[in-house]
Design an enzyme around this catalytic site. Sequence first.
Site, PDB file in Angstrom:
ATOM      1  N   GLU A   1       0.792  -1.224   0.000  1.00 53.04           N
ATOM      2  CA  GLU A   1       0.000   0.000   0.000  1.00 53.04           C
ATOM      3  C   GLU A   1       0.831   1.282   0.000  1.00 53.04           C
ATOM      4  O   GLU A   1       0.455   2.260  -0.637  1.00 53.04           O
ATOM      5  CB  GLU A   1      -0.924   0.009   1.225  1.00 53.04           C
ATOM      6  CG  GLU A   1      -2.069  -0.975   1.165  1.00 53.04           C
ATOM      7  CD  GLU A   1      -3.188  -0.528   0.246  1.00 53.04           C
ATOM      8  OE1 GLU A   1      -3.115   0.592  -0.291  1.00 53.04           O
ATOM      9  OE2 GLU A   1      -4.123  -1.316   0.039  1.00 53.04           O
TER      10      GLU A   1
ATOM     11  N   SER B   1     -30.284 -19.256  55.966  1.00 59.86           N
ATOM     12  CA  SER B   1     -29.464 -19.409  57.167  1.00 59.86           C
ATOM     13  C   SER B   1     -27.986 -19.095  56.945  1.00 59.86           C
ATOM     14  O   SER B   1     -27.172 -19.325  57.850  1.00 59.86           O
ATOM     15  CB  SER B   1     -29.593 -20.837  57.701  1.00 59.86           C
ATOM     16  OG  SER B   1     -30.930 -21.110  58.090  1.00 59.86           O
TER      17      SER B   1
END
Length: 691
Positions: free
Chosen positions: A84, A341
Amino acid sequence: MWMQRIKSNLLRAFCALLGGITLIGLADLAFPPPLAKAYQISQVVLDHNEQPLRAFPLKDGRWRLKADLDKIDPAFIDALLAYEDERFYRHIGVDFQAITRASLSLVKAGRVVSGGSTITMQTARLLEPKQRNFSAKIQQAIRALQLEMRLSKREILELYLTLAPYGGNIEGVRSASWAYLGREPNVLTPDEIALLIALPQSPEARRPDLRPNAAIRARERVLKRLVTKRIITAERAVEAAQTQAPKRRDFPSFAWQASEEAQRRASALQPDIHTFLDIRLQTRLEDMAREAVSELGEKTQISAIVVDIKTRNVLASIGSAERNRAGGWLDLTNRHRSPGSTLKPFIYAMAFDEGLAAPSTQISDLPKRFKSYQPENFDRTFRGDVTISEALQHSLNVPAVQTLEAIGPSRFAASLGFAGAVPQLPQRADSDAGLALALGGVGLTVRDMALLYAALGGGGVAKPLNWIEADTTTQVREGETQTRFLSSQAAEKVINILKSAPTPQGRMPSALTKGAPQIAFKTGTSYGFRDAWAAGVSNGLAIVVWVGRADGAPRTGATGREAALPILFDAFDIASLTLRRRQEHMPVSDAEMTGSAPFTLANFEDQHQPPEILFPPDNSEIWQDEVGRGFTLSARGEGQLRWYVEGSPIPVNTYGDTVWTPKEEGFYTLEVVDKRGESRSSTVRITQHAQ
């Protein structure tokens, strides 16, 4: 005289140059490049070892993962620049040499042969899309110069690799690598490099999932160009051109709700969110939860959390067992539920600290009315005089309520909030309701219970839970300190009591099981069987499990002991083995997840060797010449060997051979495990010939 004219001309030229630079600077400040898009990034949640857990798209559905050059294959970067923008590191954003060459080629050939746009100019176009024409090119060139003044070359290249289009809602090379290759772009093959270079040029026309033939042709053109640039050899290019076009894959989606919590805690500008989660522990617990919930009813869900007591880091968190069940999309670790509990250990610990009782103190378990409140035991029987230890181990209700009355329910609730587990109290005015706190008459989350039990296992010191690395930094910055919730002596007494509690059915007491973790645990069942709990401390971990329905509907007969406790014990088995192997940098086999005691070396002469993989060897590449073809796996080791691919078992055929049939191209991790749980792994790449 002539010297004065020269000086005057130079002064005018300097002033003109200065004025021009000032004008350009003012124009640059007045019309800066639009960089807002650069900060709109998809976030990725990572585990403690930077393994991706889950990626989040942008609000518009786009996947735009931030690129980091340190985590991208250097071979890809070299190929990209060669293809590129060869002069990327030498030009100023506009490559006039490339523009001249492109113009001459256009005049000579009568068509566009090569472009003159630099990567910086392409980045400018991605930041500010415009119709492609000569005017737009001029604007891109100006924007490119502005970008070069503001950003380094590395930042520009990373920005381009973050914004480059790859078809559909995929932007950036990292997103494309996950979408088409199923992994990070840190190691790429030539065919993958060429494909990732070709797609941004015409992303929609070359999408490999929709137009595979076009993608293959574009990839081949890039490969030929890379050969001429001497980036790859001609032989390797021919070989790479034969691979099929990849299909679209899903982005990582592990630890669904925990990842959302991590994202909520992180900055919106933070691309990679580092958590303390362990992906192996998380996925194994998720598998365990899915298997367990399948036997608990159609609308039942499971949530659980694992905390490192020393650091208070969250190592695993299951918001729900299955998302396709009712409430499966909710994070049920953050929903207030009645803890049953499970608060009783803290009531007795506070009583120990206040000098009101000791483990051997006698207390009456007989029918007793506390004004208008009259509790009774779960089995509706009473045991007379018992010790505090016995009352806690058997979860007796009357002794717990009597002890809470002595402490003061309001004070107890305030202590919970002071520790960081703020209770959601019922909206009732009568003070008697406060005593129901002993039996779960308050709303707390799985996270709250994990904080409390981590404090119990951490010598009574309460600290906030840490989900992401930023949590610890924030606590230091904001001056958050640890809270002394219980004394270390009281915490130790309670831990010892809970260790002696009756184990679940089918489990031997830990003291009689060689190598098994000794768990200090407590169960809880809320009123109407709406919530089943089990919480425990062992081996430096605090684990909490909740079982119930997301809508809070009752599940008749589903107690904490029957529904949640077996899951808690399985979770401790999985966590202890997984984290032990993590410390030893060794893989964990699924064979070890059966709950059996781990193997220990009996004597010095017993020098056991792990299995050896014969086929396929590590880092090998295998050609699958036709779809559906299987490969017979081979290994040498002691006893029966079991094979796994990506953690899933591979079945044995009728002849006793382990035959693995890859479903598609890509990288796979194979693991073989012997009878002692020792294992070896091999990473292979499957490549299919184009049909």
